[in-house]
Design a protein around this motif. Structure first.
Motif, short mmCIF file in Angstrom:
data_model
loop_
_atom_site.label_atom_id
_atom_site.label_comp_id
_atom_site.label_asym_id
_atom_site.label_seq_id
_atom_site.Cartn_x
_atom_site.Cartn_y
_atom_site.Cartn_z
N ASN A 1 0.75 -1.37 0.03
CA ASN A 1 0.15 0.08 -0.05
C ASN A 1 0.66 1.24 0.06
N ASP A 2 2.21 1.12 -0.01
CA ASP A 2 3.03 2.28 0.06
C ASP A 2 4.06 2.43 -1.05
N MET A 3 3.89 3.53 -1.78
CA MET A 3 4.78 3.78 -2.86
C MET A 3 6.27 3.76 -2.72
N LEU A 4 6.56 4.14 -1.39
CA LEU A 4 7.86 4.14 -1.39
C LEU A 4 8.42 2.85 -0.64
N ASN A 5 7.75 2.40 0.62
CA ASN A 5 8.34 1.09 1.10
C ASN A 5 8.06 -0.22 0.21
N ASP A 6 7.09 -0.01 -0.38
CA ASP A 6 6.28 -1.34 -1.06
C ASP A 6 6.86 -1.09 -2.55
#
Length: 312
Positions: free
Chosen positions: A249-254
């Motif tokens: 759900n996370d553009m950076l972390n995922d």
């Protein structure tokens, strides 16, 4: 709530048994679906993806934020509340949430290095150290009590609920022969949430050698360590990174972290609490995922008729 919750260790059970039902909050993103051919492995994030997370992330995350669903709005000290519920009679000299947060920051800062740009703690070590610092050796000496209090605090500050459709999608993909894995910023309470979601032990759906949790590696996303380990395990099986899709759900972390490792990516945009577009981050400015899904049946649809014959 799954009946399997009775098999979760009692000191961790409050993260399942003490919660109340949450519904996802719709986002403004529209689905962007595409076929994902040749995928053999589906790797998942947990918080905000497999489970609704009231704060949007696991309890130690640096971007944890206030949320209307959090029970702390009643001004009740969550540590005092948790200690009392766990049977602690002396409620003096308790650790504070500020002290817990400060210790996490100090420990992570001390472990920061080029090879581990995003350190992670083991949260029970943090709690034990704070009980000692508060001159409460009586609590610190009882590992199960430390664990139960931490789990009860987590259930209040980061309430969770199974993401609608996730369990059914995992069962479908598992039946169709896809290998399932997890790469998650996690703590000791994370696996009980996944067990409750799937209604059984982790290995009933997931390949344990494809599961990586940040507290075990002392390194979190978007740092590369867990994805490097994942890609290494895929290579051992002669599976290319692009034959795996990562869902988060996370553009950076995922999305950034998985794409940087060579995986296909699916952004889960099914809950506004946890959707992180990170548009102000340099790594995400021109970044896009292969798929944007707002419900779990979208992933099943994108994987189409693939992988009908389970592989050994």
């Amino acid at each position: 709530m799954s009946d399997f919750s009775r098999d979760i260790p009692s000191c961790l059970s409050p993260v399942v048994t003490s919660r109340r039902e949450l519904d996802p909050i719709a986002t403004s993103l529209e689905p962007r679906l595409a076929s994902l051919p040749d995928v053999q492995v589906v790797v998942l994030d947990v918080y905000g993806t497999l489970v609704i997370s009231g704060s949007g992330e696991v309890g130690t995350a640096e971007d944890k934020r206030e949320n209307d669903d959090q029970a702390t709005e009643s001004n009740v000290d969550p540590v005092q509340q948790a200690a009392a519920a766990a049977g602690v009679s002396d409620l003096q000299r308790l650790p504070t949430m500020d002290a817990i947060g400060a210790r996490i920051e100090r420990v992570n800062q001390a472990r920061l290095m080029d090879t581990n740009p995003r350190p992670e703690v083991e949260i029970l070590d943090i709690w034990r150290a704070e009980w000692i610092a508060s001159d409460r050796g009586d609590v610190a000496a009882d590992p199960r009590l430390v664990c139960e209090i931490a789990a009860r605090v987590e259930s209040v500050t980061n309430p969770t609920w199974p993401m609608p459709g996730a369990a059914k999608a995992l069962a479908d993909l598992h039946t169709r022969g896809f290998k399932l894995g997890i790469v998650s910023n996690a703590q000791v309470y994370t696996i009980p949430l996944v067990k409750d979601l799937i209604g059984g032990p982790l290995e009933s759906r997931f390949d344990l050698n494809l599961c990586f949790f940040s507290n075990r590696y002392r390194a979190s996303k978007p740092g590369p360590l867990m994805f490097d380990r994942l890609v290494g395990e895929l290579a051992r099986r002669e599976i290319a990174p692009e034959q795996a899709v990562y869902v988060g759900n996370d553009m950076l972390n995922d999305v950034y972290a998985a794409k940087n490792a060579g995986l296909k990516t699916a952004l889960f945009a099914g809950d506004a609490r946890s959707l992180r577009l990170r548009q102000d981050h340099a790594y995400c400015a021109d970044l896009s995922s292969d798929v944007v899904m707002t419900s779990w049946n979208h992933l099943v649809e994108c994987l189409g008729e693939g992988q009908r014959n389970p592989q050994s």
